[in-house]
Scaffold this active site. Structure first.
Site, PDB file in Angstrom:
ATOM      1  N   LYS A  52       0.830  -1.210   0.000  1.00 17.73           N
ATOM      2  CA  LYS A  52       0.000   0.000   0.000  1.00 17.73           C
ATOM      3  C   LYS A  52       0.862   1.257   0.000  1.00 17.73           C
ATOM      4  CE  LYS A  52      -3.749   0.043   2.461  1.00 17.73           C
ATOM      5  NZ  LYS A  52      -4.700   0.107   3.614  1.00 17.73           N
ATOM      6  N   GLU A  76      10.422  -5.488   3.396  1.00 17.00           N
ATOM      7  CA  GLU A  76      10.569  -6.835   2.846  1.00 17.00           C
ATOM      8  C   GLU A  76      10.182  -6.872   1.371  1.00 17.00           C
ATOM      9  OE1 GLU A  76       9.135  -7.416   7.197  1.00 17.00           O
ATOM     10  OE2 GLU A  76       8.827  -6.009   5.549  1.00 17.00           O
ATOM     11  N   GLY A  86      -5.084  -4.479   5.074  1.00 16.49           N
ATOM     12  CA  GLY A  86      -4.303  -5.502   4.386  1.00 16.49           C
ATOM     13  C   GLY A  86      -4.869  -6.898   4.531  1.00 16.49           C
ATOM     14  N   ARG A  87      -5.301  -7.259   5.728  1.00 14.28           N
ATOM     15  CA  ARG A  87      -5.785  -8.623   5.944  1.00 14.28           C
ATOM     16  C   ARG A  87      -7.187  -8.840   5.388  1.00 14.28           C
ATOM     17  NH1 ARG A  87      -5.088  -5.694  10.399  1.00 14.28           N
ATOM     18  NH2 ARG A  87      -6.716  -5.436  11.975  1.00 14.28           N
ATOM     19  N   GLU A 125      -4.043 -10.304  14.738  1.00 14.93           N
ATOM     20  CA  GLU A 125      -3.760  -8.898  14.457  1.00 14.93           C
ATOM     21  C   GLU A 125      -4.990  -8.035  14.730  1.00 14.93           C
ATOM     22  OE1 GLU A 125      -0.661  -7.604  11.465  1.00 14.93           O
ATOM     23  OE2 GLU A 125      -2.482  -7.028  10.394  1.00 14.93           O
ATOM     24  N   HIS A 158      -0.821 -36.893  13.786  1.00 18.03           N
ATOM     25  CA  HIS A 158       0.428 -37.558  14.142  1.00 18.03           C
ATOM     26  C   HIS A 158       1.443 -36.582  14.719  1.00 18.03           C
ATOM     27  CE1 HIS A 158      -0.874 -41.287  12.117  1.00 18.03           C
ATOM     28  NE2 HIS A 158      -1.481 -40.454  11.285  1.00 18.03           N
ATOM     29  N   LYS A 194       9.328  -2.611  13.918  1.00 20.29           N
ATOM     30  CA  LYS A 194       9.812  -2.067  12.645  1.00 20.29           C
ATOM     31  C   LYS A 194      10.708  -0.855  12.882  1.00 20.29           C
ATOM     32  CE  LYS A 194       5.836  -3.416   9.768  1.00 20.29           C
ATOM     33  NZ  LYS A 194       4.754  -2.898   8.906  1.00 20.29           N
TER      34      LYS A 194
END
Length: 506
Positions: A193, A199, A246-247, A332, A363, A472
């Site tokens: 955005k 990253e 974002g999510r 979040e 398992h 950050k």
């Protein structure tokens, strides 16, 4: 805002029911299995093995009515301010349907229509060329939702493009991905955005250099200037907006990779499935509203029953990434300790969400689910109709889902303490008719709206995420020290660790 008395009422019901075995509640009422089930389109959910009785259920519904969840849903769909700390609406539902009214919604839909047209044009442009592979570069909400959708809907891929995802800033991820691709037949989409996500920019720079420039570099961003400075032509830029978190963004141009993977028709079906759940959420009364029931169940387990974690176990390999997607969506959104007015939250908020695909995880961690000291509510997700011809495998898969849910609830007595299964472990079973774009859209919208209502019920803002910012900011001060460029590290432990890293980095 909920009062202490409101919470204590729910907590007392929880304390009362701890003395009644869950299997007793289930076995005592033959009609419970049908009475505590709801269906919306291709999605069926059964809550019969949750540790509630009629009185607790009535108290939960009263709690929801007192919180006026119907008005809260109306605010969401009609463009009201629901992100209080940033004074914004959250209009992700406007990306996929026509539920809701009001000027903000109308304006959003006009922008969405323009963005969809631009997505179609860029899709056609790519299809007309020689690109066979597309790398979507983003992190968090710019990665988890699209990655999940592409992986879950691989049976609906139209075969034109292979879509890959790159999120982690670890250079090994980029190196291993690009090793199997041809730069002459690959394009990249950078999703950020702000176009300032470290990253994404670092990985984007690797892609840009590997591609030999920006000719096949696309972007989804709200920052035109930064994208242009990076080398993305404005004609290959798709928009993002502040009113979509974002999510919640896979329904927007952030989902361009989904459209490339499953085609425009498949993407439309994904949106339509979500829109169907939007309509159910907006227009269905509290007592028969699947969104409300799901949210109240989560609240009950976290607050009244004091369960600190929640497991999500999809019995379909195509949904293997769903637990990771829900980790961000739930933790979040609900990982807050203050309410909208700044006062402390008087009850626990987000559970720790974890899980994995069945039968693999039977398992690994199911031993702890059955006989561990912590009771973990489980959400089982199954798919009735497979997309493969291996009927015996599918029957085994679903038999395990049904048996595990039963065993967790009922347990089994035995003379040998090591072979005693205490039972009393609550679970919900969600069944999809098939794992289609429509069903996946509805399932993800169910979780979105449930999380929103959980925030409403507790009184917190589920749309901000200030907690991720501190780390950050601190990282920006640590990077120069790692590069040997000086800088003062006030934290002695960090300084010691930097010294050790530099000593062995080569």
């Amino acid at each position: 805002m909920r009062t202490e008395r409101d919470w204590q009422s729910l907590i007392r019901h929880g304390e009362r029911l701890r003395g009644t075995p869950l299997r007793t509640l289930v076995q005592a009422d033959p009609g419970r299995a049908k009475a505590m089930a709801l269906r919306v389109g291709p999605i069926y959910a059964n809550f019969a093995r949750q540790h509630v009785d009629g009185d607790a259920d009535a108290a939960l519904l009263d709690f929801a009515r007192a919180a006026d969840v119907e008005a809260a849903l109306a605010r969401l769909f009609d463009g009201g301010i629901v992100n209080v700390t940033e004074q914004r609406p959250a209009l992700h539902s406007a990306l996929r349907g026509d539920i809701g009214a009001g000027e903000p919604v109308a304006q959003a839909r006009a922008l969405v229509a323009d963005a969809r047209a631009r997505m179609d044009a860029l899709h056609a442009e790519l299809a007309a060329g020689d690109v066979t592979d597309v790398v979507s570069v983003g992190i968090g909400g710019s990665d988890l939702g699209p990655r999940l959708a592409v992986d879950a809907l691989k049976d609906f891929a139209d075969g034109r493009f292979r879509v890959h995802f790159l999120a982690n800033v670890d250079g090994s991820a980029a190196q291993h991905l690009l090793r199997g691709l041809d730069p002459a037949r690959t394009a990249a989409i950078l999703v950020s955005k702000s176009f300032g996500t470290e990253e994404t920019l670092l990985n984007g720079a690797i892609l840009r250099d590997w591609l030999g420039g920006g000719e096949r570099l696309y972007a989804v961003s709200a920052n035109v200037e930064r994208a242009a400075a990076f080398g993305v032509d404005g004609a290959r830029l798709l928009p993002m907006w502040d009113w979509v978190g974002g999510r919640y963004s896979l329904w927007s141009a952030v989902g361009f990779g989904i459209q490339l993977a499953i085609g425009r028709e498949g993407f439309d079906r994904l949106l339509a499935g979500a829109a169907g759940m939007d309509a159910h959420a907006r227009h269905t009364p509290v007592e028969s509203n699947l969104i409300v029931r799901h949210a109240l169940t989560a609240l009950w387990n976290r607050v009244a029953m004091a369960r600190p974690t929640a497991a999500v176990v999809p019995y379909d390999q195509r949904l293997a990434l769903l637990p990771a997607f829900l980790q961000q969506l739930v933790m979040e959104s609900l990982g807050k300790s203050v309410r909208e007015d700044g006062s402390p939250v008087p009850v626990p908020t987000s559970p720790v969400v974890w899980g994995g695909p069945g039968t693999d995880v039977q398992h690994s961690f199911f031993q702890a689910l059955h006989q561990g000291t912590d009771v973990v509510p489980v959400e089982f997700i199954g798919v009735a109709k497979p997309a493969h011809p291996h009927a015996a495998n599918h029957r085994s898969l679903l038999a395990n889902l049904l048996a595990q849910a039963q065993a967790l609830c009922e347990g089994e007595d035995g003379d040998d303490p090591a072979r005693h299964y205490p039972g009393g472990r609550p679970s919900t079973v969600i069944l999809l008719d098939e794992l289609s774009p429509n069903a996946l859209g509805g399932l993800l919208a169910l979780y979105e709206h449930s999380v929103y209502l959980q925030g409403v019920l507790v009184g917190i803002d589920p749309f901000d995420q200030w907690g991720v910012e501190l780390g950050k900011r601190l990282a920006a001060g640590v990077r120069p020290a790692l590069a040997g460029e000086g800088g003062v590290l006030a934290d002695a432990v960090t300084a010691e660790l930097v010294e050790r890293i530099r000593a062995h980095a080569g």
